[in-house]
Design a protein around this motif. Structure first.
Motif, PDB file in Angstrom:
ATOM      1  N   ALA A   1      10.018  -8.163 -13.824  1.00  0.00           N
ATOM      2  CA  ALA A   1       8.768  -8.025 -14.568  1.00  0.00           C
ATOM      3  C   ALA A   1       8.994  -7.381 -15.936  1.00  0.00           C
ATOM      4  O   ALA A   1       8.187  -7.573 -16.850  1.00  0.00           O
ATOM      5  CB  ALA A   1       7.755  -7.207 -13.758  1.00  0.00           C
ATOM      6  N   SER A   2      10.089  -6.647 -16.086  1.00  0.00           N
ATOM      7  CA  SER A   2      10.407  -6.029 -17.380  1.00  0.00           C
ATOM      8  C   SER A   2      11.057  -7.031 -18.328  1.00  0.00           C
ATOM      9  O   SER A   2      11.340  -6.691 -19.471  1.00  0.00           O
ATOM     10  CB  SER A   2      11.324  -4.822 -17.176  1.00  0.00           C
ATOM     11  N   GLY A   3      11.327  -8.237 -17.851  1.00  0.00           N
ATOM     12  CA  GLY A   3      11.934  -9.264 -18.689  1.00  0.00           C
ATOM     13  C   GLY A   3      13.438  -9.349 -18.577  1.00  0.00           C
ATOM     14  O   GLY A   3      14.097  -9.980 -19.403  1.00  0.00           O
ATOM     15  N   ALA A   4      14.008  -8.743 -17.558  1.00  0.00           N
ATOM     16  CA  ALA A   4      15.457  -8.743 -17.372  1.00  0.00           C
ATOM     17  C   ALA A   4      15.876  -9.788 -16.343  1.00  0.00           C
ATOM     18  O   ALA A   4      15.106 -10.175 -15.472  1.00  0.00           O
ATOM     19  CB  ALA A   4      15.927  -7.367 -16.905  1.00  0.00           C
ATOM     20  N   GLU A   5      17.110 -10.215 -16.471  1.00  0.00           N
ATOM     21  CA  GLU A   5      17.761 -11.044 -15.450  1.00  0.00           C
ATOM     22  C   GLU A   5      18.439 -10.068 -14.494  1.00  0.00           C
ATOM     23  O   GLU A   5      19.050  -9.090 -14.939  1.00  0.00           O
ATOM     24  CB  GLU A   5      18.799 -11.955 -16.105  1.00  0.00           C
ATOM     25  N   VAL A   6      18.355 -10.306 -13.205  1.00  0.00           N
ATOM     26  CA  VAL A   6      18.901  -9.346 -12.247  1.00  0.00           C
ATOM     27  C   VAL A   6      19.708 -10.052 -11.162  1.00  0.00           C
ATOM     28  O   VAL A   6      19.347 -11.136 -10.709  1.00  0.00           O
ATOM     29  CB  VAL A   6      17.783  -8.467 -11.619  1.00  0.00           C
ATOM     30  N   ARG A   7      20.825  -9.423 -10.806  1.00  0.00           N
ATOM     31  CA  ARG A   7      21.623  -9.809  -9.643  1.00  0.00           C
ATOM     32  C   ARG A   7      21.760  -8.562  -8.787  1.00  0.00           C
ATOM     33  O   ARG A   7      21.763  -7.443  -9.301  1.00  0.00           O
ATOM     34  CB  ARG A   7      23.020 -10.300 -10.034  1.00  0.00           C
ATOM     35  N   THR A   8      21.924  -8.762  -7.486  1.00  0.00           N
ATOM     36  CA  THR A   8      21.971  -7.639  -6.552  1.00  0.00           C
ATOM     37  C   THR A   8      23.321  -7.550  -5.864  1.00  0.00           C
ATOM     38  O   THR A   8      23.950  -8.569  -5.562  1.00  0.00           O
ATOM     39  CB  THR A   8      20.869  -7.779  -5.490  1.00  0.00           C
ATOM     40  N   VAL A   9      23.738  -6.315  -5.591  1.00  0.00           N
ATOM     41  CA  VAL A   9      24.983  -6.067  -4.875  1.00  0.00           C
ATOM     42  C   VAL A   9      24.763  -4.925  -3.893  1.00  0.00           C
ATOM     43  O   VAL A   9      24.147  -3.921  -4.227  1.00  0.00           O
ATOM     44  CB  VAL A   9      26.160  -5.776  -5.837  1.00  0.00           C
ATOM     45  N   CYS A  10      25.240  -5.114  -2.659  1.00  0.00           N
ATOM     46  CA  CYS A  10      25.151  -4.089  -1.609  1.00  0.00           C
ATOM     47  C   CYS A  10      26.451  -4.068  -0.825  1.00  0.00           C
ATOM     48  O   CYS A  10      27.115  -5.099  -0.662  1.00  0.00           O
ATOM     49  CB  CYS A  10      24.005  -4.400  -0.634  1.00  0.00           C
ATOM     50  N   LEU A  11      26.774  -2.900  -0.318  1.00  0.00           N
ATOM     51  CA  LEU A  11      27.916  -2.820   0.591  1.00  0.00           C
ATOM     52  C   LEU A  11      27.651  -3.636   1.852  1.00  0.00           C
ATOM     53  O   LEU A  11      28.504  -4.381   2.312  1.00  0.00           O
ATOM     54  CB  LEU A  11      28.185  -1.367   0.982  1.00  0.00           C
ATOM     55  N   TYR A  12      26.452  -3.478   2.400  1.00  0.00           N
ATOM     56  CA  TYR A  12      26.109  -4.117   3.667  1.00  0.00           C
ATOM     57  C   TYR A  12      24.788  -4.866   3.560  1.00  0.00           C
ATOM     58  O   TYR A  12      23.917  -4.494   2.790  1.00  0.00           O
ATOM     59  CB  TYR A  12      25.945  -3.071   4.775  1.00  0.00           C
ATOM     60  N   SER A  13      24.661  -5.878   4.410  1.00  0.00           N
ATOM     61  CA  SER A  13      23.352  -6.487   4.633  1.00  0.00           C
ATOM     62  C   SER A  13      23.188  -6.673   6.133  1.00  0.00           C
ATOM     63  O   SER A  13      24.174  -6.808   6.874  1.00  0.00           O
ATOM     64  CB  SER A  13      23.203  -7.780   3.842  1.00  0.00           C
ATOM     65  N   LYS A  14      21.939  -6.632   6.547  1.00  0.00           N
ATOM     66  CA  LYS A  14      21.599  -6.786   7.964  1.00  0.00           C
ATOM     67  C   LYS A  14      21.085  -8.208   8.192  1.00  0.00           C
ATOM     68  O   LYS A  14      20.520  -8.828   7.284  1.00  0.00           O
ATOM     69  CB  LYS A  14      20.530  -5.765   8.371  1.00  0.00           C
ATOM     70  N   PRO A  15      21.244  -8.734   9.415  1.00  0.00           N
ATOM     71  CA  PRO A  15      20.846 -10.118   9.699  1.00  0.00           C
ATOM     72  C   PRO A  15      19.366 -10.406   9.458  1.00  0.00           C
ATOM     73  O   PRO A  15      19.008 -11.511   9.090  1.00  0.00           O
ATOM     74  CB  PRO A  15      21.176 -10.310  11.181  1.00  0.00           C
ATOM     75  N   HIS A  16      18.514  -9.409   9.599  1.00  0.00           N
ATOM     76  CA  HIS A  16      17.072  -9.616   9.472  1.00  0.00           C
ATOM     77  C   HIS A  16      16.545  -9.285   8.076  1.00  0.00           C
ATOM     78  O   HIS A  16      15.327  -9.219   7.883  1.00  0.00           O
ATOM     79  CB  HIS A  16      16.343  -8.762  10.517  1.00  0.00           C
ATOM     80  N   THR A  17      17.412  -9.093   7.083  1.00  0.00           N
ATOM     81  CA  THR A  17      16.954  -8.709   5.756  1.00  0.00           C
ATOM     82  C   THR A  17      16.075  -9.787   5.128  1.00  0.00           C
ATOM     83  O   THR A  17      16.325 -10.984   5.298  1.00  0.00           O
ATOM     84  CB  THR A  17      18.134  -8.370   4.818  1.00  0.00           C
ATOM     85  N   ALA A  18      15.064  -9.344   4.401  1.00  0.00           N
ATOM     86  CA  ALA A  18      14.175 -10.266   3.691  1.00  0.00           C
ATOM     87  C   ALA A  18      14.793 -10.729   2.374  1.00  0.00           C
ATOM     88  O   ALA A  18      14.363 -11.725   1.807  1.00  0.00           O
ATOM     89  CB  ALA A  18      12.836  -9.588   3.413  1.00  0.00           C
ATOM     90  N   LEU A  19      15.805 -10.003   1.894  1.00  0.00           N
ATOM     91  CA  LEU A  19      16.470 -10.371   0.646  1.00  0.00           C
ATOM     92  C   LEU A  19      17.974 -10.206   0.799  1.00  0.00           C
ATOM     93  O   LEU A  19      18.478  -9.082   0.866  1.00  0.00           O
ATOM     94  CB  LEU A  19      15.968  -9.507  -0.519  1.00  0.00           C
ATOM     95  N   GLU A  20      18.670 -11.318   0.878  1.00  0.00           N
ATOM     96  CA  GLU A  20      20.129 -11.291   0.964  1.00  0.00           C
ATOM     97  C   GLU A  20      20.675 -11.003  -0.436  1.00  0.00           C
ATOM     98  O   GLU A  20      20.348 -11.710  -1.394  1.00  0.00           O
ATOM     99  CB  GLU A  20      20.659 -12.632   1.467  1.00  0.00           C
ATOM    100  N   PRO A  21      21.487  -9.957  -0.586  1.00  0.00           N
ATOM    101  CA  PRO A  21      22.043  -9.642  -1.907  1.00  0.00           C
ATOM    102  C   PRO A  21      22.905 -10.788  -2.437  1.00  0.00           C
ATOM    103  O   PRO A  21      23.493 -11.561  -1.667  1.00  0.00           O
ATOM    104  CB  PRO A  21      22.901  -8.403  -1.644  1.00  0.00           C
TER     105      PRO A  21
END
Length: 172
Positions: free
Chosen positions: A127-147
């Protein structure tokens, strides 16, 4: 999550029910994730941590990528082992959203569990006008947003080296 009860009646997870991350493995994971970002062709202008869990990983990745522009956004969601608030809550100090306009942002957190915190912050940054990518050490099977970048997937509770011990108190 199954587990024994301690003397106070609280749930205690056994080692087989936990994913335990050590400091050396953390360093290897951070370097691996930075390599994945480079290989993808994404060139962040700024690294933003979701505090507190993403602070150390964001610092390690920003060093590995040679990016000095870093920030943090404070979000509270977890209140205990597998205990959450109804919704993620932003805490002060707030991120300078205007400074992100037209930037490429690498958003960093320790884990995408439900994915609700990550999703909320991604939308805020977009919403601020930026392009974004996500990084996480872990993700869980039920996550709503896969990094976009993730080191490991697990369905177990994770013990991180920075939060494995209780807070230090006076007299210790």
């Amino acid at each position: 999550m199954a587990g024994a009860l301690d003397d106070s009646g609280s749930s205690v997870l056994t080692e087989t029910e936990r994913e335990v991350l050590g400091w050396l493995e953390f360093g290897e994971a951070a370097r691996h994730l930075a390599g994945e970002v480079v290989e993808s062709g994404f060139e962040p202008d700024v690294v933003v941590a979701i505090a507190r869990g993403g602070l150390l990983l964001a610092g390690a990745i920003s060093y590995a990528l040679g990016i000095k522009s870093c920030g943090a956004l404070n979000v509270e969601f977890y209140t205990g082992v597998d205990e959450r608030l109804p919704e993620p809550v932003l805490l002060p100090p707030m991120l300078d959203e205007a400074a992100l306009k037209a930037k490429r942002v690498l958003l960093v957190d320790d884990v995408s569990d439900s994915g609700r915190t990550l999703a909320m912050v991604v939308e805020l940054i977009r919403a601020s006008g930026a392009e974004v990518r996500t990084v996480c050490l872990y993700s869980k099977p039920h996550t709503a947003l896969e990094p976009d970048f993730v080191w490991r997937k697990t369905d177990r509770w994770i013990t991180f080296p920075w939060s494995a011990l209780p807070p230090v108190t006076a007299g210790e």
